[in-house]
Write a protein that holds these residues in place. Structure first.
Motif, PDB file in Angstrom:
ATOM      1  N   VAL A 204       0.824  -1.199   0.000  1.00 31.79           N
ATOM      2  CA  VAL A 204       0.000   0.000   0.000  1.00 31.79           C
ATOM      3  C   VAL A 204       0.865   1.258   0.000  1.00 31.79           C
ATOM      4  O   VAL A 204       0.533   2.252  -0.647  1.00 31.79           O
ATOM      5  N   ARG A 205       1.999   1.224   0.688  1.00 32.10           N
ATOM      6  CA  ARG A 205       2.830   2.421   0.859  1.00 32.10           C
ATOM      7  C   ARG A 205       4.151   2.376   0.090  1.00 32.10           C
ATOM      8  O   ARG A 205       4.998   3.246   0.264  1.00 32.10           O
TER       9      ARG A 205
ATOM     10  N   ASN B  63       0.318   2.752  -4.717  1.00 35.81           N
ATOM     11  CA  ASN B  63      -0.432   1.650  -4.124  1.00 35.81           C
ATOM     12  C   ASN B  63      -0.387   0.414  -5.027  1.00 35.81           C
ATOM     13  O   ASN B  63      -0.948   0.429  -6.125  1.00 35.81           O
ATOM     14  N   TYR B  64       0.279  -0.640  -4.590  1.00 33.40           N
ATOM     15  CA  TYR B  64       0.405  -1.929  -5.286  1.00 33.40           C
ATOM     16  C   TYR B  64       1.108  -1.825  -6.642  1.00 33.40           C
ATOM     17  O   TYR B  64       1.105  -2.785  -7.416  1.00 33.40           O
TER      18      TYR B  64
END
Length: 441
Positions: free
Chosen positions: A249-250, A363-364
């Motif tokens: 996510v980060r 994100n991803y």
């Protein structure tokens, strides 16, 4: 079940020292990239022997317990993770000690966690050892013999999220020795209990943890200082594996790599939110929960420390999806049952055309790029990481070059568009990015 062996690093149990960092990359359309020096040279795919042997230490009893390392953001309805913790602690009625030490509001954090653990069958209780716990002396509580014995007799412990430095401050004395409460956790773990932790509670699992880190780009540009961005963790996973959380996510894979190189870790495990790494006494890793995590191998990496901005060649990066298994000792991989028979054959070209990401730290983004690369006709993919596109002065960004190797392997699920991707080569180098990035027409 099909198993794949990694040809690279072979690690002894709990030996060596390493660390983690993640990296940013992306392809910026329509800009001129002024590379800082030539492209990083390809390195032969060989195992490099260590330059010096680790100092001999008095061996400790091998831990018979398990770890549940949660990437943060654990939802209350994620039965896979919560039930696994309760089962490993002994099943219905298992005593689990909840440490809310990392939280800024430890009473509320403990109450919520205890509620979820009880929902899934545990008999959980709060451990009143926390820097932010009102009306309590955490130093005195951490060395309370009765409390330590209560922890020791439990089937498991759970470390809440928040600030990991609060955990080490509460459980490690100023002289570096363990408090009675921490010794009790270790006794429980060695005996066969489970040690679980989310977010900050995951960070403390390795012997080095991020402590007060800057944003990823400043760390890549300015380096990592031991004692500032990184500090000692509690080391439940051993001295040879670095752990990070909130990973996909980060975009934190990019900070794992410089940290690992700084502390000479060869293997790093990063886990995403609402997901967990379950590691047993045989050091077999299972991924459970919502998504997956990254395995980072720097055993063959080449890092030029003389250059002002971060650069590295020949890091190996793998994405382990939910249901996948990996053995830290043998370096073997077993795909999830829904991927059995789903190995992507060489020469398959399900996707065609360039593979790139304009924001590899998004994100991803790193997993999506790796999935597209392994199932495409391309041999490499590019990602770029940069700062504010409206800045008026040039800045240093980073190129992330992902390449297939003879050891690269992909698996795809037979019931969903879900991939596992192994042994992708990653090279990172600084690039000059002109600013402003664009002008209105």
């Amino acid at each position: 079940m099909e198993k794949v062996s990694f040809r690279s690093w072979r690690s002894p149990v709990h030996a060596g020292r390493h660390a983690l960092a993640t990296i940013q990359v992306g392809i910026l359309a329509g800009i001129v990239l002024l590379g800082q020096g030539p492209a990083l040279a390809q390195e032969p795919d060989i195992l490099k022997p260590p330059t010096e042997a680790p100092a001999a230490e008095k061996p400790l009893p091998a831990a018979k317990g398990s770890l549940v390392i949660i990437g943060g953001g654990l939802r209350g309805d994620n039965a896979d993770v919560w039930q696994k913790i309760v089962n490993l602690a002994g099943g219905k009625g298992a005593r689990i000690a909840v440490f809310p030490a990392a939280s800024g509001t430890p009473e509320r954090a403990a109450e919520i966690i205890i509620g979820y653990l009880k929902k899934y069958g545990a008999d959980a209780f709060a451990v009143p050892v926390a820097v932010r716990l009102a009306g309590s002396d955490y130093r005195k509580a951490a060395d309370d013999a009765a409390l330590a014995e209560k922890i020791r007799k439990s089937g498991g412990v759970y470390f809440a999220g928040g600030d990991q430095s609060r955990i080490t401050k509460a459980l490690v004395r100023e002289d570096g020795t363990r408090t009675a409460a921490l010794e009790a956790v270790w006794d429980l773990y060695r005996r066969g209990g489970v040690v679980a932790g989310t977010s900050a509670g995951a960070a403390i699992m390795s012997s080095t943890m991020f402590h007060n880190p800057r944003a990823i780009l400043p760390m890549l540009r300015n380096g990592i200082t031991d004692g500032q961005e990184i500090a000692p963790g509690l080391g439940f996973i051993g001295d040879d594996v670095f752990v990070d959380q909130h990973l996909l996510v980060r975009g934190r894979f990019a900070r794992m790599i410089p940290a690992m190189l700084t502390k000479n870790y060869k293997l790093g495990l990063g886990i995403d939110e609402d997901s967990a790494l379950v590691i047993n006494a045989q050091r077999e890793v299972e991924v459970i929960g919502y998504s997956g995590g990254l395995l980072i191998d720097t055993s063959q990496a080449v890092w030029d420390k003389s250059r002002p901005d971060f650069n590295v060649s020949n890091v190996r990066i793998s994405y382990l999806d939910r249901g996948d298994r990996f053995n830290i000792i043998t370096q073997s991989f077993t795909p999830a049952p829904d991927k059995a028979g789903g190995r992507i054959e060489a020469g398959r070209t399900a996707l065609r055309g360039p593979v790139y990401s304009n924001d590899i730290l998004g994100n991803y983004a790193v997993v999506q790029l790796m999935e597209r690369l392994i199932d495409s006709d391309q041999e490499e993919a590019i990602g770029v990481a940069s700062g504010n596109p409206r800045s008026t002065t040039p800045e240093v960004g980073f190129e992330f070059r992902f390449s297939k190797t003879p050891e690269s392997v992909g698996y795809i699920s037979g019931i969903a568009e879900a991939y596992s991707v192994l042994n992708i080569r990653l090279d990172i180098r600084p690039i000059d990015i002109p600013r402003p990035l664009y002008k209105y027409r």
